[in-house]
Design an enzyme around this catalytic site. Structure first.
Site, PDB file in Angstrom:
ATOM      1  N   TRP A 192       2.810  -3.955  -6.880  1.00  0.00           N
ATOM      2  CA  TRP A 192       2.169  -2.678  -6.513  1.00  0.00           C
ATOM      3  C   TRP A 192       2.431  -2.423  -5.035  1.00  0.00           C
ATOM      4  O   TRP A 192       3.090  -3.240  -4.391  1.00  0.00           O
ATOM      5  CB  TRP A 192       0.662  -2.732  -6.825  1.00  0.00           C
ATOM      6  CG  TRP A 192       0.165  -1.369  -7.230  1.00  0.00           C
ATOM      7  CD1 TRP A 192      -0.507  -0.462  -6.448  1.00  0.00           C
ATOM      8  CD2 TRP A 192       0.328  -0.746  -8.513  1.00  0.00           C
ATOM      9  NE1 TRP A 192      -0.759   0.676  -7.179  1.00  0.00           N
ATOM     10  CE2 TRP A 192      -0.257   0.531  -8.436  1.00  0.00           C
ATOM     11  CE3 TRP A 192       0.931  -1.139  -9.714  1.00  0.00           C
ATOM     12  CZ2 TRP A 192      -0.269   1.424  -9.515  1.00  0.00           C
ATOM     13  CZ3 TRP A 192       0.924  -0.264 -10.787  1.00  0.00           C
ATOM     14  CH2 TRP A 192       0.327   1.008 -10.679  1.00  0.00           C
ATOM     15  N   ASP A 193       1.931  -1.315  -4.513  1.00  0.00           N
ATOM     16  CA  ASP A 193       2.239  -1.065  -3.090  1.00  0.00           C
ATOM     17  C   ASP A 193       1.366  -1.901  -2.161  1.00  0.00           C
ATOM     18  O   ASP A 193       1.495  -1.818  -0.945  1.00  0.00           O
ATOM     19  CB  ASP A 193       2.226   0.433  -2.733  1.00  0.00           C
ATOM     20  CG  ASP A 193       0.902   1.113  -2.981  1.00  0.00           C
ATOM     21  OD1 ASP A 193      -0.058   0.440  -3.407  1.00  0.00           O
ATOM     22  OD2 ASP A 193       0.833   2.342  -2.760  1.00  0.00           O
ATOM     23  N   TRP A 194       0.483  -2.732  -2.722  1.00  0.00           N
ATOM     24  CA  TRP A 194      -0.262  -3.708  -1.923  1.00  0.00           C
ATOM     25  C   TRP A 194      -0.163  -5.110  -2.514  1.00  0.00           C
ATOM     26  O   TRP A 194      -0.888  -6.009  -2.073  1.00  0.00           O
ATOM     27  CB  TRP A 194      -1.743  -3.315  -1.832  1.00  0.00           C
ATOM     28  CG  TRP A 194      -2.277  -2.708  -3.101  1.00  0.00           C
ATOM     29  CD1 TRP A 194      -2.560  -1.383  -3.302  1.00  0.00           C
ATOM     30  CD2 TRP A 194      -2.535  -3.357  -4.363  1.00  0.00           C
ATOM     31  NE1 TRP A 194      -2.981  -1.186  -4.606  1.00  0.00           N
ATOM     32  CE2 TRP A 194      -2.971  -2.367  -5.276  1.00  0.00           C
ATOM     33  CE3 TRP A 194      -2.430  -4.678  -4.811  1.00  0.00           C
ATOM     34  CZ2 TRP A 194      -3.302  -2.658  -6.606  1.00  0.00           C
ATOM     35  CZ3 TRP A 194      -2.758  -4.953  -6.132  1.00  0.00           C
ATOM     36  CH2 TRP A 194      -3.191  -3.950  -7.004  1.00  0.00           C
ATOM     37  N   ASN A 431      -5.796   6.138 -13.989  1.00  0.00           N
ATOM     38  CA  ASN A 431      -5.652   6.390 -12.566  1.00  0.00           C
ATOM     39  C   ASN A 431      -4.433   7.270 -12.298  1.00  0.00           C
ATOM     40  O   ASN A 431      -3.300   6.835 -12.519  1.00  0.00           O
ATOM     41  CB  ASN A 431      -5.481   5.062 -11.816  1.00  0.00           C
ATOM     42  CG  ASN A 431      -5.131   5.274 -10.343  1.00  0.00           C
ATOM     43  OD1 ASN A 431      -5.986   5.650  -9.547  1.00  0.00           O
ATOM     44  ND2 ASN A 431      -3.871   5.075  -9.988  1.00  0.00           N
ATOM     45  N   GLU A 432      -4.688   8.497 -11.873  1.00  0.00           N
ATOM     46  CA  GLU A 432      -3.671   9.406 -11.310  1.00  0.00           C
ATOM     47  C   GLU A 432      -2.625   9.903 -12.300  1.00  0.00           C
ATOM     48  O   GLU A 432      -1.628  10.491 -11.882  1.00  0.00           O
ATOM     49  CB  GLU A 432      -2.997   8.770 -10.074  1.00  0.00           C
ATOM     50  CG  GLU A 432      -3.987   8.529  -8.942  1.00  0.00           C
ATOM     51  CD  GLU A 432      -3.387   7.948  -7.662  1.00  0.00           C
ATOM     52  OE1 GLU A 432      -2.226   7.537  -7.679  1.00  0.00           O
ATOM     53  OE2 GLU A 432      -4.113   7.907  -6.640  1.00  0.00           O
ATOM     54  N   GLU A 528     -10.671   8.390  -3.544  1.00  0.00           N
ATOM     55  CA  GLU A 528      -9.663   7.535  -2.883  1.00  0.00           C
ATOM     56  C   GLU A 528      -9.206   8.203  -1.605  1.00  0.00           C
ATOM     57  O   GLU A 528      -8.863   9.386  -1.605  1.00  0.00           O
ATOM     58  CB  GLU A 528      -8.417   7.341  -3.763  1.00  0.00           C
ATOM     59  CG  GLU A 528      -8.494   6.285  -4.808  1.00  0.00           C
ATOM     60  CD  GLU A 528      -7.106   5.935  -5.380  1.00  0.00           C
ATOM     61  OE1 GLU A 528      -6.094   6.132  -4.686  1.00  0.00           O
ATOM     62  OE2 GLU A 528      -7.066   5.486  -6.529  1.00  0.00           O
TER      63      GLU A 528
END
Ligand SMILES: *[C@@H]1O[C@H](CO)[C@@H](O)[C@H](O)[C@H]1NC(C)=O
Ligand SMILES: *[C@@H]1O[C@H](CO)[C@@H](O)[C@H](O)[C@H]1NC(C)=O
Ligand SMILES: *[C@@H]1O[C@H](CO)[C@@H](O)[C@H](O)[C@H]1NC(C)=O
Ligand SMILES: *[C@@H]1O[C@H](CO)[C@@H](O)[C@H](O)[C@H]1NC(C)=O
Ligand SMILES: *[C@@H]1O[C@H](CO)[C@@H](O)[C@H](O)[C@H]1NC(C)=O
Ligand SMILES: *[C@@H]1O[C@H](CO)[C@@H](O)[C@H](O)[C@H]1NC(C)=O
Length: 850
Positions: A192-194, A431-432, A528
């Protein structure tokens, strides 16, 4: 193909003569007793291991340096777990014996004594297989053959040939695997981006044999339902597995309410629901109390999501009413606490940290896992309201029959498991994904869009929503962000799901100046928003070596999974601070880590304060904000991210700031057209009479130059109101020779007895990099026990105390010093000593990093 042989299992059997469970509240508990025949169960303990343990055999931390790449091969291979066990005879004589897997990650074929008993394809489901006939005397051999999840996903992608289901792969910067949307597995496990790519494989929950003669209670759940006409009803649901149609007696008793019901019932194979009706007056008496006295155990509560027209504003409101009271949701977003779920033991600490920062809500984000029971038990006890996503994130999803079927079973099981938790106040489908479709993240040609909308509606509306709506005790949202009722009007995918006039909003912008509140959308509910920072050196050190310790190292860019993230942090910081420029490389690195945390804390503070002061007003048709959940609470590994808590539990500066910016009574200062405003915000239930006290300081002097006091204002419970207003120029003119560059403001609220209410806040009139007179303070420390008294000879912003590897937290940190002495306590989470603390303590202020 690899074989892993386990030791002999510890054979164990336990006998239970009755199954009981409690669904309690404050003073009492409902006791449900089902009189049935004996149940036996038998644990197969050694199977409860997961693949990553293999890396421990070699003594390597999977998070060390570049190990996510070194261990990539593990998830590209197939693995088989094998164990042997003997079965006590009292198990085998039962009429039915189930082999139960509470969780298999993910695609596996399971065989017992050489016979395949079944397959699994969904990490979020419990599986059971009837195995009585396969068990034998002596040794039984159980085999779980796991298919590489990366291989499985890519095969499923190939089989779905008619059209693509984007995204195909994550961005290169994430160094992840492709097609995670084709497997019902933690979506962030492919990167993921983290977070890193660790597509785990294994048996992540218990495995056991359940043996019984007549019937077996699989799950018990309860939902309190309230309506004006019928008052309270408790809907009790029993999920049973019966060997044959059986008659038996069920007794339900509610101890404190002196209520007992016995029913004769005919259990059929499968589910039985029973509605248990409560007496109204006694429940009513603590319905409100229990919630508001806060945040102890609450089992009777109502939730409404209010979407109705708002005066002077187009669109609809969007806020939660709990026990008939409108609440501002304050908190953050929760991600998986580790790539390896079976070593997560930090939930208690993380959730307590959320409460300590005055949060009342968390969103369990849809790219992780449905959390373990302990997580929701703690949320129930601590009073954390949970926005629970279903596990779909940032992607389109396939809708073949077998995919829909496994999702349906997943949703049925998870709702059954979780719905008794009062902490969960809303379900949300994904989510999104509405936003991804509406604003075309994946460049889908317009002509093909209807296909994807059809799939979207099929999965989230026609299947998931339909199942979840059986739970009448809380609302369901299809996505986040969403326009809610308006999205439904527009066929479930709104033209602009980010519309601030409807529903919730996710908002990120790293290029703007985060000190300027005008750039934030005045949304109804911010679910968010955030900014990245680096964790502290003590968190990075165990997974790195000295050559990694510079902002330009391979390690530093390897750990950054968000495109240009490292540059964005420095750009944002440079708007208001000088960037560290020490000639000592290690100091320059640690100073840079510090400045990213200062930047993040200040940015999220500004944005959150903007949302909190927007709760009562409509400006240009927008406002009535009643939610601020920043992205994100916790970290999955040691890397830069939007989190306020580092991997391992250490609080970043942002988390200390959250203690103040989420305080129930808070003064917020900001400028509009060169006029200084101070708002008084109260989340309390009662009114307060408050005045604002503003102290003007020079950057070069600890004695305040002048003090201004507002008139007294009646601030109603649950509101935000302007309490102080004055043009900055006249304020400074009246304060002997002060200018924007030489002075700063500190302010607080007081009641009519002169007692301070809420924290002291401050407002900078210029960027600290332009401040005139700001000196390097001479800070000395007196230590007594786990307490530090700092003595400073000048104003010092962003004062940061750090004790390296010693686990714990300070009472306050990252603070502004405008007094000669400041006392800070340290709460240790591990045994330590005053000597060790003294040795480890470092104090950094903004001027120390230039
Ligand atoms: C894993 O198993 C599948 C199915 O049997 C097979 O097609 C694939 O080649 C195997 N992968 C490896 C790396 O052995
Ligand atoms: C239980 O209550 C629910 C919700 O009101 C209702 O739909 C259902 O029919 C009731 N079931 C029984 C067995 O009374
Ligand atoms: C960084 O990685 C590149 C490419 O792998 C390598 O050529 C270079 O030597 C590395 N630099 C350091 C300082 O390790
Ligand atoms: C800092 O303050 C201490 C205590 O007042 C004093 O002894 C010391 O000389 C000061 N150091 C500097 C560099 O001014
Ligand atoms: C600050 O601390 C010093 C040294 O302990 C003490 O002498 C002084 O009285 C304190 N000042 C205030 C305002 O508390
Ligand atoms: C570092 O930056 C500060 C503030 O801009 C400046 O005063 C100082 O001279 C710089 N030091 C070096 C070594 O470049």
């Amino acid at each position: 193909m690899y074989q892993k042989q386990f030791n002999n299992p510890n054979t164990k059997s336990t006998e239970r003569v009755q199954t009981s469970a409690t669904v309690g509240f404050k003073n009492g508990a409902i006791q449900i007793i089902i009189w049935i025949t004996t149940i036996f169960f038998f644990t197969i303990p050694t199977l409860s291991e997961t693949l990553f343990h293999i890396s421990y055999v070699f003594g390597c931390d999977p998070y060390f340096r570049f190990n996510d790449l070194s261990y990539q091969w593990i998830a590209l291979d197939n693995w088989t777990y094998t164990t042997t066990f003997t079965v006590p005879s009292q198990i085998r004589v039962r009429k039915k014996v189930l082999l139960v897997f509470d969780g298999v990650d993910t695609a596996a074929s399971i065989s017992l004594n050489g016979i395949v008993v079944g397959k699994t394809d969904n990490m979020f489901r419990r599986y059971d297989f009837s195995v009585r006939k396969l068990l034998k005397d002596g040794e039984n051999v159980l085999e779980v053959s796991l298919l590489s999840p990366v291989f499985y996903s890519s095969e499923r992608r190939k089989a779905h040939s008619s059209y693509s289901v984007p995204p195909e792969c994550p961005p290169d910067v994430q160094k992840g695997e492709c097609h995670v949307n084709f497997i019902r597995k933690e979506q962030s496990s492919f990167s993921w981006d983290w977070g890193p790519s660790f597509p785990t494989m294994g048996i992540w929950k218990d495995v056991r044999l359940d043996a019984f003669d007549v019937l077996h209670l699989i799950q018990l759940s309860s939902l309190p339902l309230y309506s004006i006409s019928t008052q309270w009803r408790l809907q009790v649901e029993l999920l049973v597995d019966a060997v044959q149609t059986t008659s038996c007696q069920v007794e339900l008793s509610l101890s404190e309410l002196d209520s007992k019901q016995t029913i004769q019932n005919l259990f059929l194979q499968g589910r039985l629901k029973y509605n248990f009706t409560l007496h109204i007056n006694k429940v009513d008496s603590f319905k409100i109390e229990a919630y508001l006295t806060s945040f102890l155990q609450v089992y009777f509560r109502t939730v409404e999501l209010i979407q109705e027209p708002v005066m002077e504003s187009p669109g609809l409101s969007f806020y939660f009413r709990i026990n008939e009271k409108s609440l501002f949701l304050k908190g953050s977003n929760w991600i998986p606490a580790d790539s390896f779920q079976d070593r997560v033991n930090s939930a208690v600490n993380l959730l307590q940290s959320a409460v300590d920062a005055n949060m009342n809500a968390l969103r369990v984000w849809g790219g992780g896992v449905y959390e373990q029971d302990l997580f929701y038990n703690l949320c129930d006890e601590l009073g954390i309201m949970v926005w629970q996503d279903f596990m779909f994130a940032c992607a389109m999803y396939p809708t073949e029959d077998d995919f829909i079927q496994t999702v349906r079973e997943e949703v049925i099981q998870q709702v059954q498991r979780l719905k008794s938790h009062p902490s969960i106040i809303v379900w949300s489908g994904n989510n999104e994904n509405e936003a991804a479709l509406a604003t075309n993240w994946f460049n889908i040609p317009a002509s093909q869009k209807p296909t994807y909308i059809k799939d979207y509606v099929k999965l989230y509306v026609n299947n998931i929503r339909k199942i979840v709506q059986e739970d009448q005790s809380r609302p369901f949202l299809v996505s986040s962000p969403t326009n809610g009722a308006e999205s439904e009007q527009e066929g479930w995918v709104a033209a602009n799901p980010y519309d601030p006039h409807f529903g919730d909003v996710h908002f990120y912008n790293y290029n703007m100046d985060c000190w300027d509140w005008r750039t934030f959308p005045r949304t109804r509910f911010a679910s968010e928003y955030g900014f990245q920072s680096w964790p502290s050196f003590s968190t990075l050190e165990p997974v790195s070596i000295p050559e990694d310790w510079s902002y330009n190292s391979n390690f530093t860019s390897h750990r950054q999974h968000h495109e240009s993230g490292n540059q964005q942090m420095l750009q944002q910081a440079a708007l208001h601070f000088n960037l560290p420029n020490s000639t000592v490389p290690l100091k320059r690195f640690t100073d840079t880590l510090y400045i990213t945390q200062v930047m993040q804390a200040q940015c999220v503070k500004t944005q959150t304060e903007f949302y909190r002061r927007s709760r009562s007003e409509i400006i240009a048709g927008k406002g009535h904000t009643l939610g601020a959940l920043y992205w994100q609470l916790n970290d999955i590994w040691q890397a830069p991210s939007w989190s306020s808590i580092e991997f391992g539990g250490k609080w970043k500066m942002l988390h200390y700031f959250a203690q103040d910016f989420f305080a129930s009574v808070l003064p917020v200062g900001f400028e509009d057209d060169d006029t200084l405003f101070i708002y008084a915000i109260s989340d309390l239930n009662h009114d307060l009479k408050l005045r604002a006290v503003v102290n003007v300081y020079s950057w070069s002097d600890l004695d305040s130059i002048c003090t201004l006091t507002s008139d007294q204002l009646l601030v109603s419970g649950g509101s935000a109101a302007a309490i102080f207003k004055q043009p900055v120029t006249s304020l400074l003119a009246g304060c002997g020779g002060c200018t924007r560059l030489t002075c700063l403001l500190s302010f607080h609220l007081e009641n009519n007895h002169g007692i301070q209410q809420g924290p002291t806040n401050h407002h900078f009139l210029c960027s600290p990099k332009d401040a005139q007179g700001l000196q390097r303070p001479n800070i000395t420390e007196d230590k007594s026990g786990f307490m530090v008294i700092l003595h400073s000879d000048s104003v010092a912003p962003f004062v940061w105390l750090d004790v390296g590897h010693i686990q714990g937290r300070f009472s306050v940190n990252g603070f502004l010093i405008v007094s000669r002495n400041k006392t800070v306590h340290f709460d240790a989470w591990q045994p330590t000593s005053v000597a060790e603390l003294s040795r480890s303590l470092s104090v950094t202020t903004l001027m120390d990093v230039y």
